[in-house]
Design an enzyme around this catalytic site. Structure first.
Site, PDB file in Angstrom:
ATOM      1  N   CYS A   1      15.811  46.280   9.693  1.00  0.00           N
ATOM      2  CA  CYS A   1      15.197  46.014   8.388  1.00  0.00           C
ATOM      3  C   CYS A   1      16.175  46.334   7.265  1.00  0.00           C
ATOM      4  O   CYS A   1      16.745  47.436   7.241  1.00  0.00           O
ATOM      5  CB  CYS A   1      13.920  46.843   8.241  1.00  0.00           C
TER       6      CYS A   1
ATOM      7  N   GLU B   1       0.844  -1.200   0.000  1.00  0.00           N
ATOM      8  CA  GLU B   1       0.000   0.000   0.000  1.00  0.00           C
ATOM      9  C   GLU B   1       0.876   1.245   0.000  1.00  0.00           C
ATOM     10  O   GLU B   1       2.035   1.200   0.410  1.00  0.00           O
ATOM     11  CB  GLU B   1      -0.886   0.043   1.256  1.00  0.00           C
TER      12      GLU B   1
ATOM     13  N   TYR C   1      -6.900   2.402   5.947  1.00  0.00           N
ATOM     14  CA  TYR C   1      -5.978   1.323   5.582  1.00  0.00           C
ATOM     15  C   TYR C   1      -5.987   0.117   6.517  1.00  0.00           C
ATOM     16  O   TYR C   1      -5.214  -0.808   6.331  1.00  0.00           O
ATOM     17  CB  TYR C   1      -4.554   1.862   5.451  1.00  0.00           C
TER      18      TYR C   1
ATOM     19  N   CYS D   1      14.445  49.574   5.229  1.00  0.00           N
ATOM     20  CA  CYS D   1      14.227  50.916   5.798  1.00  0.00           C
ATOM     21  C   CYS D   1      15.073  51.199   7.026  1.00  0.00           C
ATOM     22  O   CYS D   1      15.090  52.336   7.520  1.00  0.00           O
ATOM     23  CB  CYS D   1      12.752  51.120   6.126  1.00  0.00           C
TER      24      CYS D   1
ATOM     25  N   CYS E   1       8.120  51.537   5.219  1.00  0.00           N
ATOM     26  CA  CYS E   1       9.040  50.555   4.645  1.00  0.00           C
ATOM     27  C   CYS E   1       8.610  50.245   3.209  1.00  0.00           C
ATOM     28  O   CYS E   1       7.489  49.763   2.988  1.00  0.00           O
ATOM     29  CB  CYS E   1       9.024  49.289   5.498  1.00  0.00           C
TER      30      CYS E   1
ATOM     31  N   LYS F   1      10.508   3.692   3.444  1.00  0.00           N
ATOM     32  CA  LYS F   1      10.483   5.139   3.194  1.00  0.00           C
ATOM     33  C   LYS F   1      11.266   5.467   1.924  1.00  0.00           C
ATOM     34  O   LYS F   1      12.407   5.023   1.763  1.00  0.00           O
ATOM     35  CB  LYS F   1      11.085   5.895   4.385  1.00  0.00           C
TER      36      LYS F   1
ATOM     37  N   LYS G   1       2.132   4.698   1.579  1.00  0.00           N
ATOM     38  CA  LYS G   1       2.239   5.272   2.928  1.00  0.00           C
ATOM     39  C   LYS G   1       1.955   6.768   2.805  1.00  0.00           C
ATOM     40  O   LYS G   1       2.797   7.530   2.341  1.00  0.00           O
ATOM     41  CB  LYS G   1       3.621   5.033   3.527  1.00  0.00           C
TER      42      LYS G   1
ATOM     43  N   ASP H   1       1.343  10.625   3.865  1.00  0.00           N
ATOM     44  CA  ASP H   1       2.011  11.510   4.817  1.00  0.00           C
ATOM     45  C   ASP H   1       0.987  12.446   5.455  1.00  0.00           C
ATOM     46  O   ASP H   1       0.762  13.562   4.992  1.00  0.00           O
ATOM     47  CB  ASP H   1       3.098  12.315   4.099  1.00  0.00           C
TER      48      ASP H   1
ATOM     49  N   CYS I   1       9.387  43.937  10.708  1.00  0.00           N
ATOM     50  CA  CYS I   1       9.730  45.352  10.625  1.00  0.00           C
ATOM     51  C   CYS I   1       8.491  46.139  11.047  1.00  0.00           C
ATOM     52  O   CYS I   1       7.436  46.013  10.407  1.00  0.00           O
ATOM     53  CB  CYS I   1      10.137  45.729   9.207  1.00  0.00           C
TER      54      CYS I   1
END
Length: 669
Positions: free
Chosen positions: A408, A111, A224, A411, A432, A314, A113, A115, A426
């Site tokens: 920043c 099957e 499953y 700016c 900015c 895996k 797997k 995630d 910032c």
């Protein structure tokens, strides 16, 4: 380092990685690296039984339990699977199974797997009564209310299909790539940190305290494993046949499931899906191999942590090593600072890669990153390049650590980091340049003010020429200013006309267009309909805002801070003076009826009497719900000309009614 010191070090590191993975959902190492550390610790603990520790990471399964959900004990423990990353280990497992069965022939059910987040579903009398996360394998969180919003999970089974009065079925809660990409685009639009991968997004969504959020994010579920003692004990019962039976009951079972009769067939299955999985609509990270016969499964039994009759293979993420040239910093629309690794260009998973996000300061520190380091790069979810390690053996002894900036880069303002958040910001949001231009680009977007004659390049040019410094300045532009080269008169008049036309955009979209941090399209609509005018909204307190469904304290604080800022207040005053819609119209306040109450409606095609957005509004004001994709729960499809052929085919397959524009308008009258 002595073996005793290494044991203590591994325990400490694995506890930290467990916490990051299962609780924070912010892993900083790959699954393979985690497993290698765990195996090393297990081997060392065997050699040193005198260092036994009941709280060692090897003594338990990682937990995703939170204090915010009721904890439930599993009737049968939810154990994890042993992992392997090569065919040699698969062959060793295959041989162990054969020895355990004393040479008796056996089949292997192969099957995908997936995630995501493991889930246990319990059904009684054909109805879903409980959904529990894996947790620590013994106890999990009761997330029934959230799981009930997932459309692929049946709430009530059809009678007459032979399902038992009580049973448990296990599987994985997932966020499909389509939902993941849409969610991250929305989060970036309102200034929130995007999720790193679909697993984190699915986990964060399922643990939400608001089931409406779960419903909106489009989770999916693949099942499953079926736990029905009276079925599994029957002569000849197999894992594959039980899942096919569950499929007939209405559960979503992978179409990629296959039965292998030899080790070579297992290898063929792994090889096929190592490439084909990239075409799947959901994230996968490997293959699960299970002895098919239920009788043989029971004979093989379990270790303390995992079944002997199953193993997970895996897939290896493609990894390359390249040199870090420099770390630069980007400023987002909301002022969030994102560090970026600029590297020597390298080929990875079919594309040329030279940049990778470093997320935040904590991420950089976790790798002890130095200038000029040689770094390992993978593609997260095989899409986004990410740094996963550093080759410290190649580090220049004189290299300096990468220091996160304090001011920043655009700016010069001193950066702030909000307690409990990972990102630096910032604070100079009205001075900015990237923030200013980003806010203007957000303001003119289609879902906001819809000034489609302007684009990012045009905004940038107008800003550099000093024509606009904020969103209100757009409404002072004249054709003469824009036609400065003398050959763009038609284009200039079109832009000014589009800006003028935007004054008719409804109030709820104006609220969204303001660009208040974390106020997305849906939240703006809720705020507009609750407060009904900009004056009521701008004077609302945090307490008044949090009384609104869907508005939490953080969003409420952001709204209050926005309107208390003198520069923002002045911009809003100007927008009012320029004639933008700053209150809900009388027509919008009237709900036309309940003709569509409880209905889920998909809109597709091109219409003549109203626009798609107008039809969406009409549906909501008549009690209906707009949905983006067709499912068995779709009430009908409002179809105009040129309806997509795939939607038409799916509707016909599911027997969903297709309603014309004229039929729809007649229905709501």
């Amino acid at each position: 380092m002595t073996e005793q010191e290494r044991i203590l070090q591994l325990r400490s590191q694995l506890h930290e990685h467990n916490h990051r993975y299962y609780v924070l959902n912010q892993p900083i190492i790959s699954d393979q690296e985690f497993d290698l550390m765990m195996h090393e610790l297990q081997d060392l603990e065997v050699l040193h039984p005198e260092l036994y520790d009941a709280n060692s990471p090897t003594m338990r399964v990682g937990s995703d339990v939170t204090k915010e959900f009721k904890q439930v004990s599993h009737k049968y423990p939810m154990l994890s699977l042993a992992n392997t990353y090569n065919e040699q280990d698969v062959a060793e497992w295959y041989s162990q199974v054969s020895r355990g069965l004393e040479g008796e022939p056996f089949e292997v059910c192969c099957e995908m797997k997936y995630d995501g987040l493991s889930i246990s579903l319990t059904y009684e009398h054909g109805r879903l009564v409980r959904a529990v996360t894996r947790g620590d394998g013994v106890h999990g969180d009761d997330v029934t209310a959230n799981v009930k919003t997932i459309r692929s999970v049946p709430l009530v089974l059809q009678p007459g299909l032979g399902w038992p009065e009580e049973f448990e079925i296990r599987g994985e809660i997932l966020m499909p790539w389509e939902s993941f990409n849409r969610l991250n685009a929305e989060r970036e639009e309102i200034g929130e940190q995007p999720f790193a991968n679909p697993r984190n997004a699915a986990s964060g969504t399922l643990k939400s305290q608001d089931s409406r959020v779960v419903a909106e994010r489009g989770l999916d579920a693949y099942l499953y494993y079926l736990l029905v003692p009276q079925e599994t004990e029957k002569e000849g019962a197999s894992h594959y046949s039980l899942l096919e039976q569950a499929r007939r009951w209405g559960f979503k079972i992978s179409d990629g499931m296959r039965v292998a009769h030899s080790l070579q067939e297992v290898y063929d299955y792994i090889k096929y899906w190592d490439t084909e999985r990239k075409l799947l609509p959901v994230a996968t990270d490997g293959i699960v191999l299970k002895v098919n016969s239920m009788r043989q499964q029971q004979h093989l039994g379990y270790t303390a942590k995992s079944p002997r009759w199953a193993i997970a293979y895996k897939f290896k993420a493609e990894r390359v090593c390249t040199r870090l040239l420099e770390v630069t910093y980007q400023v987002g629309r909301t002022g969030a600072i994102t560090p970026v690794a600029n590297m020597e260009t390298v080929q990875l998973a079919g594309t040329r890669v030279h940049r990778a996000t470093l997320n935040n300061e904590d991420f950089i520190r976790s790798f002890n990153l130095h200038e000029g380091d040689w770094v390992y790069v993978e593609k997260g979810g095989e899409i986004i390049p990410k740094i996963v390690g550093v080759d410290e053996s190649r580090r220049d002894p004189l290299a300096q650590p990468v220091r996160f900036i304090t001011h920043c880069p655009e700016c010069g303002a001193e950066l702030h980091r909000v307690e409990g958040e990972a990102a630096h910001y910032c604070p100079n949001d009205t001075g900015c340049p990237p923030q200013i231009k980003g806010r203007i680009e957000h303001f003119i977007a289609r879902k906001a003010m819809n000034i489609d004659s302007l684009g990012p390049e045009t905004v940038d040019a107008y800003y550099e020429r000093g024509l606009i410094e904020n969103i209100a300045d757009l409404y002072t532009l004249t054709p003469e200013q824009l036609n400065y080269e003398g050959n763009r008169e038609k284009s200039a008049r079109k832009i000014v006309a589009a800006i003028e036309q935007s004054k008719q955009v409804p109030f709820e979209r104006v609220v969204f267009a303001l660009g208040i941090r974390m106020v997305g399209e849906q939240t703006a609509k809720i705020l507009a309909r609750h407060f009904k005018s900009i004056e009521a909204l701008r004077t609302a307190t945090v307490e008044q805002l949090t009384e609104v469904d869907g508005v939490g304290e953080i969003i409420a604080v952001n709204i209050v801070k926005y309107f208390r800022d003198e520069k923002n207040a002045a911009i809003v005053d100007r927008l009012i003076d320029y004639g933008l819609q700053m209150h809900i119209s009388d027509e919008q306040q009237v709900q036309h009826g309940t003709a569509l109450e409880g209905m889920s409606i998909v809109i597709s095609g091109v219409f003549t009497q109203h626009s798609r957005d107008e039809y969406k509004d009409i549906i909501e004001r008549n009690g209906g719900k707009n949905v983006g994709s067709i499912s068995k729960n779709t009430s009908f499809i409002l179809a105009g000309d040129n309806m997509g052929p795939s939607k038409l085919e799916k509707a016909q397959k599911l027997g969903i009614r297709i309603m014309s524009e004229e039929e729809f308008l007649h229905l709501i009258q």
